[in-house]
Design a protein around this motif. Structure first.
Motif, PDB file in Angstrom:
ATOM      1  N   PHE A  17      66.364  42.535  32.620  1.00 15.53           N
ATOM      2  CA  PHE A  17      66.930  41.217  32.355  1.00 15.53           C
ATOM      3  C   PHE A  17      65.870  40.156  32.046  1.00 15.53           C
ATOM      4  N   LYS A  18      64.610  40.413  32.350  1.00 18.45           N
ATOM      5  CA  LYS A  18      63.543  39.441  32.107  1.00 18.45           C
ATOM      6  C   LYS A  18      62.799  39.662  30.800  1.00 18.45           C
ATOM      7  N   VAL A  19      62.783  40.887  30.294  1.00 12.81           N
ATOM      8  CA  VAL A  19      62.017  41.218  29.095  1.00 12.81           C
ATOM      9  C   VAL A  19      62.904  41.071  27.866  1.00 12.81           C
ATOM     10  N   THR A  20      62.374  40.430  26.809  1.00 14.37           N
ATOM     11  CA  THR A  20      63.108  40.280  25.564  1.00 14.37           C
ATOM     12  C   THR A  20      62.279  40.847  24.430  1.00 14.37           C
ATOM     13  N   PRO A  21      62.791  41.684  23.572  1.00 14.50           N
ATOM     14  CA  PRO A  21      64.117  42.276  23.641  1.00 14.50           C
ATOM     15  C   PRO A  21      64.186  43.310  24.751  1.00 14.50           C
ATOM     16  N   GLU A  22      65.399  43.629  25.117  1.00 14.35           N
ATOM     17  CA  GLU A  22      65.610  44.556  26.229  1.00 14.35           C
ATOM     18  C   GLU A  22      64.960  45.905  25.945  1.00 14.35           C
ATOM     19  N   PRO A  23      64.273  46.450  26.929  1.00 11.82           N
ATOM     20  CA  PRO A  23      63.676  47.779  26.740  1.00 11.82           C
ATOM     21  C   PRO A  23      64.736  48.865  26.875  1.00 11.82           C
ATOM     22  N   TYR A  24      65.580  49.007  25.847  1.00  9.40           N
ATOM     23  CA  TYR A  24      66.692  49.963  25.861  1.00  9.40           C
ATOM     24  C   TYR A  24      66.153  51.369  25.915  1.00  9.40           C
ATOM     25  N   PRO A  25      66.802  52.324  26.528  1.00  6.97           N
ATOM     26  CA  PRO A  25      67.938  52.125  27.418  1.00  6.97           C
ATOM     27  C   PRO A  25      67.467  51.981  28.852  1.00  6.97           C
ATOM     28  N   MET A  26      67.970  51.013  29.501  1.00  4.00           N
ATOM     29  CA  MET A  26      67.667  50.832  30.921  1.00  4.00           C
ATOM     30  C   MET A  26      68.977  50.636  31.658  1.00  4.00           C
ATOM     31  N   ILE A  27      69.089  49.553  32.354  1.00  3.76           N
ATOM     32  CA  ILE A  27      70.287  49.303  33.142  1.00  3.76           C
ATOM     33  C   ILE A  27      71.436  48.843  32.256  1.00  3.76           C
ATOM     34  N   ARG A  28      71.155  47.947  31.336  1.00  2.14           N
ATOM     35  CA  ARG A  28      72.208  47.373  30.512  1.00  2.14           C
ATOM     36  C   ARG A  28      72.457  48.218  29.275  1.00  2.14           C
ATOM     37  N   MET A  29      73.676  48.137  28.767  1.00  2.00           N
ATOM     38  CA  MET A  29      74.002  48.768  27.499  1.00  2.00           C
ATOM     39  C   MET A  29      73.557  47.832  26.375  1.00  2.00           C
ATOM     40  N   PRO A  30      73.262  48.379  25.203  1.00  2.00           N
ATOM     41  CA  PRO A  30      72.867  47.515  24.094  1.00  2.00           C
ATOM     42  C   PRO A  30      74.048  46.713  23.574  1.00  2.00           C
ATOM     43  N   SER A  31      73.743  45.612  22.903  1.00  2.00           N
ATOM     44  CA  SER A  31      74.825  44.849  22.290  1.00  2.00           C
ATOM     45  C   SER A  31      75.338  45.632  21.096  1.00  2.00           C
ATOM     46  N   PHE A  32      76.563  45.369  20.722  1.00  2.77           N
ATOM     47  CA  PHE A  32      77.154  46.085  19.601  1.00  2.77           C
ATOM     48  C   PHE A  32      77.384  45.150  18.431  1.00  2.77           C
ATOM     49  N   GLY A  33      76.505  44.191  18.248  1.00  2.00           N
ATOM     50  CA  GLY A  33      76.559  43.309  17.096  1.00  2.00           C
ATOM     51  C   GLY A  33      77.409  42.091  17.329  1.00  2.00           C
ATOM     52  N   LEU A  34      77.539  41.329  16.272  1.00  2.00           N
ATOM     53  CA  LEU A  34      78.276  40.087  16.342  1.00  2.00           C
ATOM     54  C   LEU A  34      79.775  40.331  16.258  1.00  2.00           C
ATOM     55  N   ALA A  35      80.530  39.435  16.817  1.00  2.00           N
ATOM     56  CA  ALA A  35      81.982  39.461  16.697  1.00  2.00           C
ATOM     57  C   ALA A  35      82.384  38.364  15.719  1.00  2.00           C
ATOM     58  N   ALA A  36      83.606  38.454  15.235  1.00  2.00           N
ATOM     59  CA  ALA A  36      84.106  37.435  14.326  1.00  2.00           C
ATOM     60  C   ALA A  36      84.201  36.103  15.059  1.00  2.00           C
ATOM     61  N   SER A  37      84.061  35.015  14.285  1.00  2.00           N
ATOM     62  CA  SER A  37      84.164  33.676  14.865  1.00  2.00           C
ATOM     63  C   SER A  37      85.620  33.346  15.170  1.00  2.00           C
TER      64      SER A  37
END
Length: 144
Positions: A17-37
């Motif tokens: 949660f502190k490192v950007t970008p996330e060092p995938y794969p770790m605890i969190r799942m990756p984002s799946f892109g943008l959603a519609a507005s």
């Protein structure tokens, strides 16, 4: 052993949660892109290209055809990373030679002098795939 594993997971979660970008794969799942507005639009960046030849003619060229020798999943990110403004156009001699060869292969001509690539931000409506809110092209020119 269980306590050691839990401590490891806690440390891993903190780093995740502190490192950007996330060092995938770790605890969190990756984002799946943008959603519609909320207006039902999705932001998209189109890319197109033109090539100039020594006889003064210009032709449209598909940027994806230029990079079709790359793995599909890396083609667009590679185009964006190397050529997208503001850093685009400043390429090494080795990359310029490769690019010249790819342009020759795609166009069937060996007299290409310049390649221009356009990045155009638009909004695509999710209901009917219509396009709105076109922004001006951001151009990159590479002398071949």
């Amino acid at each position: 052993m269980v306590a050691g594993f839990l401590i490891f997971l806690a440390i891993q979660g903190f780093v995740s949660f502190k490192v950007t970008p996330e060092p995938y794969p770790m605890i969190r799942m990756p984002s799946f892109g943008l959603a519609a507005s909320a207006q039902g639009t999705y932001p998209v960046t189109f890319i197109s290209g033109e090539v100039d030849f020594s006889d003064g003619t210009t032709a449209d060229i598909d940027p994806y055809a230029i990079v079709n020798t790359l793995r599909f999943s890396t083609a667009r990110p590679s185009l964006d990373y190397v050529f997208k403004p503001p850093k685009g156009g400043d390429v090494s001699d080795h990359l310029r030679d490769w690019l010249r060869g790819r342009v020759e292969s795609v166009t069937g001509r060996d007299d290409a002098t310049d390649l221009r690539l356009c990045w155009e931000d638009v909004s695509v409506h999710v209901e009917d795939a219509s396009i709105s809110d076109r922004q001006p092209c951001e151009w990159t020119e590479v002398a071949l």
